[in-house]
Enzyme design. Sequence first.
Site, mmCIF file in Angstrom:
data_model
loop_
_atom_site.group_PDB
_atom_site.id
_atom_site.type_symbol
_atom_site.label_atom_id
_atom_site.label_comp_id
_atom_site.label_asym_id
_atom_site.label_seq_id
_atom_site.Cartn_x
_atom_site.Cartn_y
_atom_site.Cartn_z
ATOM 1 N N GLY A 19 2.325 -46.004 6.957
ATOM 2 C CA GLY A 19 2.261 -46.378 5.352
ATOM 3 C C GLY A 19 3.591 -45.968 4.681
ATOM 4 N N GLY A 21 4.162 -46.071 1.422
ATOM 5 C CA GLY A 21 4.139 -45.866 -0.009
ATOM 6 C C GLY A 21 4.806 -44.548 -0.581
ATOM 7 C CG PHE A 22 4.679 -43.410 -4.836
ATOM 8 C CD1 PHE A 22 6.120 -43.533 -5.085
ATOM 9 C CD2 PHE A 22 3.821 -44.405 -5.194
ATOM 10 C CE1 PHE A 22 6.347 -44.544 -6.382
ATOM 11 C CE2 PHE A 22 4.155 -45.401 -6.089
ATOM 12 C CZ PHE A 22 5.164 -45.437 -6.757
ATOM 13 N N GLY A 23 3.853 -41.552 -0.704
ATOM 14 C CA GLY A 23 3.666 -40.459 0.158
ATOM 15 C C GLY A 23 4.268 -40.541 1.490
ATOM 16 C CB VAL A 87 -2.357 -48.249 12.320
ATOM 17 C CG1 VAL A 87 -3.012 -47.252 13.270
ATOM 18 C CG2 VAL A 87 -0.791 -47.952 12.553
ATOM 19 C CD GLU A 181 -1.631 -48.326 -17.113
ATOM 20 O OE1 GLU A 181 -1.118 -47.383 -17.468
ATOM 21 O OE2 GLU A 181 -1.287 -49.033 -15.965
ATOM 22 C CG ASP A 310 -4.583 -43.568 -3.065
ATOM 23 O OD1 ASP A 310 -4.686 -42.471 -4.130
ATOM 24 O OD2 ASP A 310 -3.840 -44.565 -3.806
ATOM 25 C CB ALA A 326 3.013 -42.126 -8.020
#
Length: 441
Positions: A19, A21-23, A87, A181, A310, A326
């Site tokens: 992954g 993403g941010f992490g 994966v 939003e 997450d 995030a």
Amino acid sequence: MADAPHPHPHPHPHIVIIGAGFGGLAAARGLRRLDAQVTIIDRQNHHLFQPLLYQVATAGLSPAEIAAPIRAIVRRYRNTRVLLDTVTGVDSAARTIALESGTTLDYDALIIATGATHSYFGQDHWAEFAPGIKTIDDAIQVRARILVAMERAETERQQMPETRDQQLTFVVIGGGPTGVEMAGAIAELTRHAADMDFRYISRQCIRVMLVEAGPRLLGAFPDELSTKALIALEQLGVEVRLNGRVTDIEADAVMVGDERVAAAAIIWGAGVQASPAAKWLGVEADRAGRVIVASDMQVADRPGVYAIGDTASVADKDGRPVPGVAPAAKQQGEHVARVIAASVKGTKHPGPFAYKNYGNLATIGRRRAVADFGWTRLSGWPAWFVWSTAHIFYLTDFRSRLIVGAQWIWSYVTFDRGARLITGISAAKMPHAVWSERQPK
């Protein structure tokens, strides 16, 4: 690529990050100088700034402005490579990962940062009719539904009143930050477009509804800010339904309690479900499917396996769950990188993960937002400015920050949304878009 473990012979520890993403990217950055081989696996070739996806769905930004190629982001990390793959399983006993391409990778340390998807609370068939927004494709599809509905209402203005009303009704489900939003952005997009660019649609024709099952919006925010968010949405013309239980969703309608609301577009923002990481590992998960991890983000009884963002369920120093935002994912990725680096170097363990809460933010359209920093609370224009600044800061590269900042300034001054394009799908073949065959000839 050969069908064998460790297809790249390397004498150093192999760290795999699933992954980008941010992490995942924060972990890769933290490991970039380590004497190890790092492999990032993602099924997309780009890193996506998900908090701004709703702006793509409502024509505020173009996809390229909130995404960047993973390879470009990590090109200076000399120990890092990227695999475009999916994966399919993890064997923690053998320390191997199975990929959809048929390849098997060995690992010495594994970081799972696969994020989350939408949860329809057991009603998965609703996903076809009420898409959520987690990918660029999702956002483009939602944008097309909204814009096609307005175009058809304009061109078929003599159709039956109930059909025309349906084409100009948009329903957002979920009163958290995503739903709030989204509803505010749809209201601004449709009303200003009706005023400026259409000849047979007025803002009075547009109906935007936000449905929340709970008694108030933004449940993680203080009551005071929740009320201000409600007032701001109503000022934009959004019809807010609190304590509104969705009982069914159809191709062109949603059941709110016993009421059937016909709509051209239904957008889901009510819940999330973690990726299948817990099933891969055969470990305990919380109600949302997140892997329960120890204080250093390591999975219990799975040596060398970490879950972040997450994908992970972990408590902060006060015993409260760390939110799936995030900043938390980035902090967890940085912490796990320090843990792994200490293990590789044989230095002192950095200790438990400590989440630094920088506050909760939610925007409700132009000049409207709420912010809770614990020590102070903001609403209106000051909160919107903070929200804008924070989101620009978290964009991956300098170019994106400049472009998004310029776009927002331009939109703020002119009310113009330059990305109002119907792309990716033919309007004539638009699934579930309203098309009446009973219109007058």
